[in-house]
Design an enzyme around this catalytic site. Structure first.
Site, PDB file in Angstrom:
ATOM      1  N   GLN B  70       0.835  -1.199   0.000  1.00 39.70           N
ATOM      2  CA  GLN B  70       0.000   0.000   0.000  1.00 39.70           C
ATOM      3  C   GLN B  70       0.870   1.250   0.000  1.00 39.70           C
ATOM      4  O   GLN B  70       1.985   1.242   0.516  1.00 39.70           O
ATOM      5  CB  GLN B  70      -0.919  -0.007   1.230  1.00 39.70           C
ATOM      6  CG  GLN B  70      -1.948  -1.115   1.155  1.00 39.70           C
ATOM      7  CD  GLN B  70      -2.861  -1.150   2.363  1.00 39.70           C
ATOM      8  OE1 GLN B  70      -2.963  -0.185   3.108  1.00 39.70           O
ATOM      9  NE2 GLN B  70      -3.522  -2.271   2.549  1.00 39.70           N
ATOM     10  N   LYS B  71       0.309   2.300  -0.563  1.00 36.35           N
ATOM     11  CA  LYS B  71       1.081   3.527  -0.768  1.00 36.35           C
ATOM     12  C   LYS B  71       1.771   4.012   0.516  1.00 36.35           C
ATOM     13  O   LYS B  71       2.938   4.403   0.500  1.00 36.35           O
ATOM     14  CB  LYS B  71       0.157   4.623  -1.311  1.00 36.35           C
ATOM     15  CG  LYS B  71       0.884   5.595  -2.191  1.00 36.35           C
ATOM     16  CD  LYS B  71      -0.062   6.428  -3.018  1.00 36.35           C
ATOM     17  CE  LYS B  71       0.757   7.254  -4.001  1.00 36.35           C
ATOM     18  NZ  LYS B  71      -0.063   8.010  -4.917  1.00 36.35           N
TER      19      LYS B  71
END
Lengths: 188, 185
Positions: B70-71
């Site tokens: 995830q970012k």
């Protein structure tokens, strides 16, 4: 618990040759909010689950008080396991551990575990998880080669419940943050 | 005996290989590791940290570090570069919208000094989904020609669901690392 627990190093616990009397650090040493949520032992070949304990998500948080009754503290910090005797004859075992950490970065997280039977060191494990991301949930699944035990030792361990014990020490950046104990009984 | 020889001998005794598995979220990294290990893949949730898994593979112990994609987690990847022998970059071949994102993140990884010597396996996952791009189509988007001369790398199609292509991929990355690091008897 004497003063100076903050100075205990990984080398110090790796030099221990018997179970500690009491705990080497207070519960409040765990300032990173490290919490174990799932522990499982599997057959190394088939990955079949042999034992599993999960944290109850609704359980009250462990009190972080340092002046609690030693007997209560011991019960909070000691896990008792009951395993089939067969466990002692396994050559390899697969263990899986899930833990979460609090809102801060955890640098260089390391576990050292010392296993004893009647005060004699029988196994020692040392694993470095390294860095943990803030608020992360992490898992670690390892295959251990288990040092072979002599049959009379196996029998002796089965005959003396909870005289097989272990001390688990957890370090963050070489500072002791947790110390838990376990005691084992084996039966057919 | 040179220092390199000594290092090789120490490593050869342990026969351990450290693999870093990264890529955008939902690429299928955790599913690939579980599939390789013969585990149930029916319910896998997003990785919110790391999953370390030791596996036996062709006489080696692989320590696979599967780190969430995830970012918000990507800026932490650099904490896991040290001592990495090989990288596995996993791509959702059907997520065409994010392929350029995926390329940019991969390029950032490839200029990291700590990963300079690591072999790179790119797994074009989800080949079982209709509309998935083929490995050669993905290779073009990734613009790997910039890095071809300086790194051992390969791209392969796979499906974590069917298992297709996974063994070929692990075979390649493990033997590439082994031929660099280990002395054969």
């Amino acid at each position: 618990m004497g003063s100076g627990w903050e100075d205990i190093t990984p080398d110090d616990v790796l030099a221990l040759d018997g179970p500690t009397k009491g705990f080497l650090c207070p519960l409040s040493a765990n300032t990173y909010g490290i919490d174990f949520v799932d522990f499982e032992i599997k057959d190394a070949d088939s990955a079949r689950s042999l034992f599993r304990v999960q944290k109850d998500p609704d359980a009250a948080p462990v009190p972080m008080l340092d002046n609690i009754d030693p007997a209560i503290e011991e019960s909070i910090r000691t896990i008792k396991y009951c395993f089939p005797v067969e466990f002692l004859r396994y050559k390899t075992v697969r263990t899986s551990l899930v833990f979460q950490v609090g809102p801060n970065e955890v640098p260089n997280f390391r576990m050292i575990e010392r296993h004893y039977h009647k005060d004699e060191l029988i196994r020692s494990y040392d694993f470095t998880f390294g860095f943990c991301i803030p608020n992360s949930v992490n898992s670690w699944e390892a295959i251990y080669p288990v040092p072979e035990l002599k049959e009379d030792q196996v029998q002796d361990m089965a005959a003396h419940p909870y005289e097989t014990t272990s001390d688990s020490f957890y370090f963050v950046d070489n500072k002791l943050v947790m110390h838990n104990k376990a005691a084992y009984m084996y039966q057919d | 005996m040179g220092l390199l020889t000594i290092i090789k001998k120490v490593k050869a005794k342990e026969r351990e290989i450290r693999l870093l598995m990264v890529g955008l979220d939902n690429a299928g990294k955790t599913t690939i590791v579980k599939r390789m290990n013969g585990e149930d893949i029916s319910s896998i949730s997003p990785t919110l940290g790391f999953n370390i898994k030791s596996m036996s593979f062709k006489g080696f112990t692989l320590n696979v570090w599967d780190v969430g994609g995830q970012k918000t987690l990507r800026s932490y990847w650099r904490n896991y570069y040290e001592r990495t022998d090989g990288m596995i970059w996993v791509i959702d071949s059907a997520d065409i919208r994010r392929l350029e994102d995926c390329r940019d993140e991969l390029h950032k990884l490839l200029v990291e000094e700590k990963l300079a010597g690591a072999s790179l396996l790119i797994l074009a996952n989800k080949q079982d989904i209709s509309g998935a791009l083929s490995p050669s189509e993905i290779e073009k988007v990734l613009q790997m020609e910039k890095f071809s001369s300086s790194r051992h790398w390969r791209i392969l199609g796979c499906s974590a669901v069917t298992g297709d292509g996974l063994l070929d991929g692990f075979d390649w990355v493990v033997s590439d690392i082994a031929s660099r690091i280990y002395l054969f008897d």
